[in-house]
Write a protein that holds these residues in place. Structure first.
Motif, PDB file in Angstrom:
ATOM      1  N   ASN A 299     -14.866   7.067  10.571  1.00 56.18           N
ATOM      2  CA  ASN A 299     -13.811   7.502   9.670  1.00 56.18           C
ATOM      3  C   ASN A 299     -12.700   6.459   9.585  1.00 56.18           C
ATOM      4  O   ASN A 299     -12.153   6.196   8.509  1.00 56.18           O
ATOM      5  N   PHE A 300     -12.348   5.868  10.725  1.00 53.04           N
ATOM      6  CA  PHE A 300     -11.326   4.817  10.709  1.00 53.04           C
ATOM      7  C   PHE A 300     -11.799   3.606   9.920  1.00 53.04           C
ATOM      8  O   PHE A 300     -11.064   3.061   9.089  1.00 53.04           O
ATOM      9  N   ILE A 301     -13.023   3.175  10.181  1.00 58.66           N
ATOM     10  CA  ILE A 301     -13.543   1.995   9.482  1.00 58.66           C
ATOM     11  C   ILE A 301     -13.590   2.232   7.979  1.00 58.66           C
ATOM     12  O   ILE A 301     -13.158   1.378   7.184  1.00 58.66           O
ATOM     13  N   ASN A 302     -14.084   3.386   7.571  1.00 56.60           N
ATOM     14  CA  ASN A 302     -14.198   3.664   6.137  1.00 56.60           C
ATOM     15  C   ASN A 302     -12.832   3.811   5.471  1.00 56.60           C
ATOM     16  O   ASN A 302     -12.621   3.336   4.349  1.00 56.60           O
ATOM     17  N   SER A 303     -11.897   4.492   6.132  1.00 54.14           N
ATOM     18  CA  SER A 303     -10.567   4.632   5.544  1.00 54.14           C
ATOM     19  C   SER A 303      -9.851   3.280   5.490  1.00 54.14           C
ATOM     20  O   SER A 303      -9.094   3.011   4.553  1.00 54.14           O
ATOM     21  N   PHE A 304     -10.102   2.430   6.474  1.00 55.84           N
ATOM     22  CA  PHE A 304      -9.553   1.069   6.471  1.00 55.84           C
ATOM     23  C   PHE A 304     -10.064   0.303   5.254  1.00 55.84           C
ATOM     24  O   PHE A 304      -9.282  -0.333   4.522  1.00 55.84           O
ATOM     25  N   ILE A 305     -11.375   0.375   5.015  1.00 60.81           N
ATOM     26  CA  ILE A 305     -11.980  -0.330   3.886  1.00 60.81           C
ATOM     27  C   ILE A 305     -11.487   0.233   2.552  1.00 60.81           C
ATOM     28  O   ILE A 305     -11.093  -0.510   1.649  1.00 60.81           O
ATOM     29  N   VAL A 306     -11.509   1.552   2.429  1.00 62.72           N
ATOM     30  CA  VAL A 306     -11.099   2.176   1.168  1.00 62.72           C
ATOM     31  C   VAL A 306      -9.618   1.921   0.906  1.00 62.72           C
ATOM     32  O   VAL A 306      -9.209   1.735  -0.243  1.00 62.72           O
ATOM     33  N   GLY A 307      -8.808   1.900   1.959  1.00 65.61           N
ATOM     34  CA  GLY A 307      -7.395   1.575   1.785  1.00 65.61           C
ATOM     35  C   GLY A 307      -7.200   0.191   1.196  1.00 65.61           C
ATOM     36  O   GLY A 307      -6.356  -0.015   0.313  1.00 65.61           O
ATOM     37  N   ILE A 308      -7.982  -0.760   1.674  1.00 58.55           N
ATOM     38  CA  ILE A 308      -7.925  -2.120   1.128  1.00 58.55           C
ATOM     39  C   ILE A 308      -8.344  -2.134  -0.339  1.00 58.55           C
ATOM     40  O   ILE A 308      -7.672  -2.718  -1.199  1.00 58.55           O
ATOM     41  N   VAL A 309      -9.467  -1.496  -0.623  1.00 59.19           N
ATOM     42  CA  VAL A 309     -10.021  -1.536  -1.974  1.00 59.19           C
ATOM     43  C   VAL A 309      -9.069  -0.896  -2.978  1.00 59.19           C
ATOM     44  O   VAL A 309      -8.819  -1.456  -4.062  1.00 59.19           O
ATOM     45  N   ARG A 310      -8.520   0.249  -2.648  1.00 61.54           N
ATOM     46  CA  ARG A 310      -7.669   0.964  -3.602  1.00 61.54           C
ATOM     47  C   ARG A 310      -6.374   0.218  -3.897  1.00 61.54           C
ATOM     48  O   ARG A 310      -5.835   0.333  -5.004  1.00 61.54           O
ATOM     49  N   THR A 311      -5.861  -0.542  -2.942  1.00 61.31           N
ATOM     50  CA  THR A 311      -4.588  -1.223  -3.155  1.00 61.31           C
ATOM     51  C   THR A 311      -4.747  -2.664  -3.654  1.00 61.31           C
ATOM     52  O   THR A 311      -3.921  -3.137  -4.441  1.00 61.31           O
TER      53      THR A 311
END
Length: 201
Positions: free
Chosen positions: A54-66
């Motif tokens: 969950n941390f890894i995926n939220s880290f990645i998605v946070g990067i992508v969305r911003t």
């Protein structure tokens, strides 16, 4: 949606899903200790695996969305295309929630989380190396699927048959927030120092 599924699991029988993970190794460990202790240890391992994913995926998605909007513009993607690609993450995540409601067979199986992480990495690879909207769409969809599985598993294993549900659910949300907040900061630093593609490598 995950909480609804949790209720469904309890209604159908608390131990029904645990039978799906009893391989030969499981049976050996059960013979060496109490079943209740093994069940608790196994659930904790699944919980920690789900939290990490969950941390890894939220880290990645946070990067992508911003950060992806600027990257997309550098690739001559239109704002409409960029917005549609980012929307795919949420759409696929929602679809994954609905898919996981259909069957309980994925529950209590660490391989389901590992498999979804592999798909997330494949999605990230496509984002790094693609230049066409179609491949970006596949990559973003895989990211949505990955975070859908890890989020679902994390909240289920945080609440299922737990005495400290408040603490576990708080850690679930804290880990999620840590990924979403730290991803853009680290990604922004990398993008500024090493180029717009570097946060996805």
């Amino acid at each position: 949606v995950p909480v609804f599924l949790l209720g469904r699991i309890r209604w159908s029988g608390e131990l029904s899903g645990l039978s799906t993970v009893q391989s030969q190794d499981v049976k050996t460990e059960l013979n060496q200790g109490s079943p209740d202790k093994f069940r608790d240890n196994n659930m904790n391992r699944l919980l920690y695996l789900a939290w990490a994913a969950n941390f890894i995926n939220s880290f990645i998605v946070g990067i992508v969305r911003t950060l992806f909007p600027q990257f997309g513009l550098s690739l001559k993607l239109t704002p409409t295309n960029i917005g549609g690609l980012i929307t795919l993450i949420g759409v696929t995540q929602t679809g994954t929630f609905l898919l996981l409601m259909v069957s309980n067979k994925w529950l209590f199986r660490g391989r389901a989380i590992v498999f979804s992480q592999g798909l997330s990495l494949l999605g990230l690879y496509l984002i790094v190396h693609s230049r066409q909207s179609e491949f970006f769409a596949i990559g973003f969809s895989l990211l949505g699927f990955g975070i859908g599985v890890s989020y679902f598993a994390s909240i289920i294993y945080s609440l299922y048959n737990r005495a400290d549900t408040g603490r576990k659910s708080g850690l679930h949300e804290g880990i999620l927030g840590a990924g979403f907040s730290s991803g853009p900061w680290v990604g922004g630093y990398l993008a500024q120092g090493f180029g717009l593609r570097s946060p996805y490598v």
